[in-house]
Structures are given as C-alpha cells and as structure tokens.
Design a protein around this motif. Structure first.
Motif, PDB file in Angstrom:
ATOM      1  N   THR A 146       0.832  -1.197   0.000  1.00  0.00           N
ATOM      2  CA  THR A 146       0.000   0.000   0.000  1.00  0.00           C
ATOM      3  C   THR A 146       0.868   1.250   0.000  1.00  0.00           C
ATOM      4  N   SER A 147       0.311   2.340  -0.466  1.00  0.00           N
ATOM      5  CA  SER A 147       1.028   3.615  -0.486  1.00  0.00           C
ATOM      6  C   SER A 147       0.058   4.731  -0.123  1.00  0.00           C
ATOM      7  N   ALA A 148       0.629   5.838   0.343  1.00  0.00           N
ATOM      8  CA  ALA A 148      -0.173   7.011   0.695  1.00  0.00           C
ATOM      9  C   ALA A 148       0.739   8.227   0.613  1.00  0.00           C
ATOM     10  N   SER A 149       0.152   9.412   0.571  1.00  0.00           N
ATOM     11  CA  SER A 149       0.953  10.633   0.470  1.00  0.00           C
ATOM     12  C   SER A 149       0.184  11.802   1.066  1.00  0.00           C
ATOM     13  N   ALA A 150       0.944  12.854   1.351  1.00  0.00           N
ATOM     14  CA  ALA A 150       0.358  14.116   1.805  1.00  0.00           C
ATOM     15  C   ALA A 150       1.249  15.224   1.272  1.00  0.00           C
ATOM     16  N   ASN A 151       0.675  16.388   1.013  1.00  0.00           N
ATOM     17  CA  ASN A 151       1.484  17.461   0.442  1.00  0.00           C
ATOM     18  C   ASN A 151       1.170  18.801   1.102  1.00  0.00           C
ATOM     19  N   ILE A 152       2.101  19.721   0.878  1.00  0.00           N
ATOM     20  CA  ILE A 152       1.978  21.066   1.442  1.00  0.00           C
ATOM     21  C   ILE A 152       2.787  22.016   0.571  1.00  0.00           C
ATOM     22  N   SER A 153       2.318  23.251   0.443  1.00  0.00           N
ATOM     23  CA  SER A 153       3.002  24.256  -0.381  1.00  0.00           C
ATOM     24  C   SER A 153       3.672  25.290   0.513  1.00  0.00           C
ATOM     25  N   ILE A 154       4.852  25.757   0.082  1.00  0.00           N
ATOM     26  CA  ILE A 154       5.520  26.854   0.775  1.00  0.00           C
ATOM     27  C   ILE A 154       5.968  27.881  -0.259  1.00  0.00           C
ATOM     28  N   THR A 155       6.011  29.138   0.158  1.00  0.00           N
ATOM     29  CA  THR A 155       6.505  30.227  -0.674  1.00  0.00           C
ATOM     30  C   THR A 155       7.618  30.930   0.092  1.00  0.00           C
TER      31      THR A 155
END
Length: 278
Positions: A146-155
């Motif tokens: 199984t796989s999973a992910s999470a993301n976030i943006s930065i400036t």
C-alpha cells in the motif's frame, strides 16, 4: 492460496463370493482459490515548522508523520520519498536542503523530516509531497503493498535588506577634547542564520577611509557597533557612514545608513550619515 481436494474409491463386485475377482476404481480432483489481502489504510499527515512568512536565509523544516493501522500485525517495511513539484528531492544533503532518514518511533508510528538550512527563495518554493510505501516481506506474497501521500506548499520570499540606524549616544556639541560616541544598530529578518557584518567609514576631503578598529566597540546587543572617540581632535572631523552586509549561501547584500531610498525616516533615529564638525 487455498486448495480444495476431493477423492473417492469405488469397489466393484462380480456376483461371486471370491474377493479376488472384485474390481476397484479411484479418482481425485482439486481446485485452487487465492485470497489477496490489502493492507489497512495508512494515515499520512504533513506539517510545517511555522506558519509565518518564510524568508531566504532562515532555517525551516517540514515534517511528515506516518501512522500504520493497528490491524497490521506482521513485520513490514516503510519507505518514504520527498518530492518538490513532482521531482524527487535527493536523500541526504543537496545544496542547503537536508533530507533525514525515516525515523521509527514504534511499530506503528514513523516520521520523516525535510530540513532547509537555510531557505533559498530561488529554489525552495513549491509543492512538497511526502510519499509513503508499506511493503510486506516476500514470504507474504498474497499481501498487496500500500502507499499514501500528503502534500503542502511553501513560498519563500527574498531576504529583506538590513535596516541601518545611527544613534547619537553622547548628547551635546562635538568639541575638541570631549568624549563623543555614536552607535550603529542593524535590524535583520528574524531567524537569519548569520549576523550582519558592521563597519564604519569616514569621508573627509573626498576620501573614504575605514575607521580604525581601536575606535569601535562591539555592543553587548547583537547587531550593534559603537564608534567611540575618547577625546575628539580636529582630525576626527568628517562624514561617518555605517554599513551592514550579510552573506548567506547565494544571498549577499549590503545596506548603508545613507541609503535613504531603502530606509524610512524616523524622528527618533538618525537615518543618515553623521557629520562631525570641529
């Protein structure tokens, strides 16, 4: 894999009482059914060190937390890969970006950290994704990884120029033989990983010279430098300018007290070169 087998034996008779004349028959058959078990869902969350404005030249990190389902009772392997805008972030150190290895807290909890020391406004803005994969040992061939992910943006924004202010410490008129003191204070963005380099220069008769170190005293306050004349004489007359410079990785800038285009006027501070007239 589950297998169902069936067999049967048939004994025939030839209507005699002699067992040696009996006939026998034997047959068997089987069928196979495979049960593929999926891993329970993996919970992946991602967080930032802080939510304030991010400036180049300051440290920062992103953390990824991984929680396996308590129903997972077999030994598993958990791996992670960071990406920025879909491109893999190399493991280890790349420029000023440091990818730490996966940290196992216990059998079900893991975390991974992506560190920036320091941030770079040219390369570090973007969408960061923490990609997690959970795999079972080869002996568990009927488990689906199984796989999973999470993301976030930065400036990341460019480092603001230092603000340089000159304060008159000694009150009164500069006169020969009297003590006279100036203080240069420099304000930089919070968390900057280096301190500014502060220097004093003197302009006299169209010549610019560095102020001798013997006249400068480092303040106990960070980013402050005093210019102290224990006894003024006529040779001290001139235009004094305080300059601050910072150099972080690819970031380099200089600010001067007479650069009024970048420094706002404040009635409580002298925001210009200081003339000493004797």
């Amino acid at each position: 894999m589950y297998t169902c087998m069936a067999e049967f034996n048939v004994t025939g008779c030839n209507n005699t009482n002699d067992p040696s004349t009996a006939t026998y028959d034997y047959q068997e058959d089987s069928d196979v059914f495979s049960v593929i078990v999926d891993f329970p869902p993996v919970l992946v969350t991602i967080s930032k060190e802080r939510d304030d404005t991010l400036y180049a030249g300051t440290p920062f990190f992103i953390k990824c937390d991984i929680l396996l389902n308590p129903m997972v009772s077999i030994p598993v392997t958990v791996t992670n890969q960071w990406t920025r805008d879909g491109t893999n972030v190399p493991m280890g150190s790349s420029d000023a970006t440091i990818t730490e290895g996966l940290n196992m807290i216990d059998a079900l909890n893991y975390n991974a950290t992506l560190m920036f020391y320091p941030l770079d406004n040219a390369d570090d803005s973007g969408m960061y994704t923490c990609n997690i994969e959970v795999t079972a040992p080869n002996s568990y061939m009927f488990f689906t990884n199984t796989s999973a992910s999470a993301n976030i943006s930065i400036t990341v924004y460019a480092t603001p120029s230092p603000v340089v202010e000159i304060n008159l410490v000694t009150m009164g008129i500069a006169e020969p033989g009297e003590e006279y003191m100036l203080n240069c204070t420099v304000t930089v963005v919070d968390r900057l990983i280096v301190s500014p380099v502060i220097t004093w220069t003197k302009r006299s008769a169209n010549n610019v010279i560095s102020v001798p170190l013997v006249l400068m005293n480092i303040s106990n306050v960070k980013s402050s430098l005093y210019l102290n004349f224990s006894s003024l004489n006529t040779s001290d007359a001139g235009l004094y300018t305080c300059e601050a410079s910072i150099n972080v990785s690819l970031i380099s800038m200089v600010a001067r007290s007479n650069d009024t285009s970048n420094l706002p006027l404040d009635s409580k501070h002298i925001m210009r070169p200081v003339y000493i007239v004797l």
